[in-house]
Design an enzyme around this catalytic site. Structure first.
Site, PDB file in Angstrom:
ATOM      1  N   LYS A  66       1.474  -6.938   2.190  1.00 40.92           N
ATOM      2  CA  LYS A  66       0.713  -6.503   3.367  1.00 40.92           C
ATOM      3  C   LYS A  66      -0.781  -6.741   3.153  1.00 40.92           C
ATOM      4  O   LYS A  66      -1.479  -7.252   4.040  1.00 40.92           O
ATOM      5  CB  LYS A  66       0.988  -5.020   3.645  1.00 40.92           C
ATOM      6  CG  LYS A  66       2.400  -4.753   4.159  1.00 40.92           C
ATOM      7  CD  LYS A  66       2.736  -3.256   4.162  1.00 40.92           C
ATOM      8  CE  LYS A  66       4.202  -3.042   4.559  1.00 40.92           C
ATOM      9  NZ  LYS A  66       4.608  -1.618   4.468  1.00 40.92           N
ATOM     10  N   GLN A 110       2.556   4.131   2.480  1.00 37.50           N
ATOM     11  CA  GLN A 110       3.789   3.457   2.081  1.00 37.50           C
ATOM     12  C   GLN A 110       4.878   4.479   1.725  1.00 37.50           C
ATOM     13  O   GLN A 110       4.643   5.426   0.986  1.00 37.50           O
ATOM     14  CB  GLN A 110       3.515   2.526   0.891  1.00 37.50           C
ATOM     15  CG  GLN A 110       4.706   1.683   0.487  1.00 37.50           C
ATOM     16  CD  GLN A 110       5.157   0.702   1.575  1.00 37.50           C
ATOM     17  OE1 GLN A 110       4.327   0.089   2.257  1.00 37.50           O
ATOM     18  NE2 GLN A 110       6.459   0.563   1.741  1.00 37.50           N
ATOM     19  N   ASP A 136       1.899   1.937  11.916  1.00 36.10           N
ATOM     20  CA  ASP A 136       3.344   1.924  11.669  1.00 36.10           C
ATOM     21  C   ASP A 136       4.120   2.472  12.876  1.00 36.10           C
ATOM     22  O   ASP A 136       5.337   2.310  12.956  1.00 36.10           O
ATOM     23  CB  ASP A 136       3.682   2.789  10.439  1.00 36.10           C
ATOM     24  CG  ASP A 136       3.877   1.956   9.179  1.00 36.10           C
ATOM     25  OD1 ASP A 136       4.118   0.736   9.308  1.00 36.10           O
ATOM     26  OD2 ASP A 136       3.807   2.539   8.078  1.00 36.10           O
TER      27      ASP A 136
END
Ligand code: NAD
Length: 321
Positions: A66, A110, A136
């Site tokens: 990412k 994460q 997200d």
């Protein structure tokens, strides 16, 4: 989009491989002009802050990819690490600081958080992320907007699947879609996105009765289960579009040999590395499906491309405030 035809053609049918890598490259290419325009207006690049608690090997790889992709796109990136034995309050304080930063447009924590942080740590953290920076799409505000089909930041993996279907010219409206898996990050938002595009949607899970028969009703079958090669040809209506979300590292040689023909390059790759990443869909499904996403090279690259798209969108929306 160029289509590659594969499969052994045992039944005279070979699935069209849906190239997620090429679609992801196209999505990323379309962001370049927007990123340049944002830089010109804001005097800075879009900013993505990633919080990584602990050192789970899978998470390390995902986060590295990412950060690398965001840097390639000319974004500002920051990785904030919290030690594995840290407290959930450390993660919360980090998120609170990122919420308050003007140069950070997207915040990603994460998953998974270390077990020692407690069973509700992820919920606490998600609840604290400012919805405007929720790249997200996991906060209750983002989920609510998605359910109500209002504009908002949508979870990256299912958003990427929709992009792939639409760009490949695969009709969704009026078709039967079956999603196997009901997680908050893939299965549920996937079902919502298909529903909003007028598919007739069934969500299946570990307690679904006669799963192969339900799956066989699908024109579009999405597998987001986390079990290697679980979806076998008897789950698939001939000609159906099959989307394989699963990413499963496998190191059992006998299992791998049972899935691939002896001359498969995947077996050679396994022999070299001792491990192989396979999806939730059995390779033999290529002989039944009309179209199929490969693993790797299918949904994975799309997820990262959509994270980039969400970060640019969040940055643009914040600038407009
Ligand atoms: P999860 O473990 O949160 O959810 C799995 C779902 O599968 C559950 O809803 C469960 O009910 C269902 N399930 C489990 N066993 C089943 C069974 N025997 N029959 C029917 N349903 C069953 O997983 P997740 O986070 O949704 O991820 C699913 C898979 O997708 C994993 O392999 C994960 O690594 C992968 N993934 C890939 C990407 C990507 O970018 N390609 C992104 C996220 C997740």
């Amino acid at each position: 989009m160029p289509a590659r035809w594969v499969g052994r053609g045992v039944k005279g049918i070979a699935a069209r491989m849906l190239d997620g890598t090429a679609t992801a490259a196209a999505i990323r290419g379309e962001l370049h002009g927007r990123i340049a325009a944002f830089r010109a207006r804001a005097g800075r690049p879009p900013g993505l802050g990633i919080v990584l608690a602990g050192s789970d090997p899978g998470s390390e790889i995902y986060v590295r990819n990412k950060l690398k992709t965001a840097a390639e796109e000319g974004m500002h990136t920051e990785l904030i690490r919290v030690p594995a034995d840290g407290h959930v309050d450390d993660v919360l304080a980090t998120v609170a600081a990122l919420n308050g930063r003007d140069d950070i447009d997207g915040i990603l924590v994460q998953s998974p958080l270390p077990e020692g942080m407690g069973a509700d740590a992820e919920t606490q953290v998600i609840d604290l992320i400012g919805p405007a920076k929720d790249v997200d799409g996991f906060t209750p505000v983002s989920v609510g907007r998605l359910v109500q089909n209002r504009p908002g930041l949508v979870p990256c993996t299912p958003a990427g699947v929709i992009e792939l279907l639409e760009r490949e010219g695969i009709a969704i409206s009026g078709r039967r879609a079956v999603v196997i898996g009901r997680s908050d990050i893939v299965g549920k938002p996937m079902a919502m996105l298909l529903l909003h595009r007028h598919a007739t949607v069934t969500i299946c899970h570990s307690r679904t009765q006669d799963l192969p028969a339900v799956a066989r009703t699908a024109d579009i079958l999405v597998a987001a289960i986390g079990r290697p090669a679980f979806v076998t040809p008897d789950f698939v209506k001939p000609g159906a579009v099959v989307i394989d979300v699963g990413i499963n590292p496998v190191s059992d040689a006998a299992l791998v040999r049972s899935w691939f023909p002896p001359d498969s390059p995947r077996l050679a790759a396994f022999a070299k590395r001792g491990t192989l990443t396979v999806g939730d869909v059995h390779p033999a499904v290529a002989e039944v499906a009309g179209a199929l996403t490969p693993v790797p090279g299918g949904v994975g690259p799309l997820t990262i491309a959509m994270l980039m798209a969400n970060t640019v969108r969040a940055a643009e929306l914040r600038l407009a405030l």
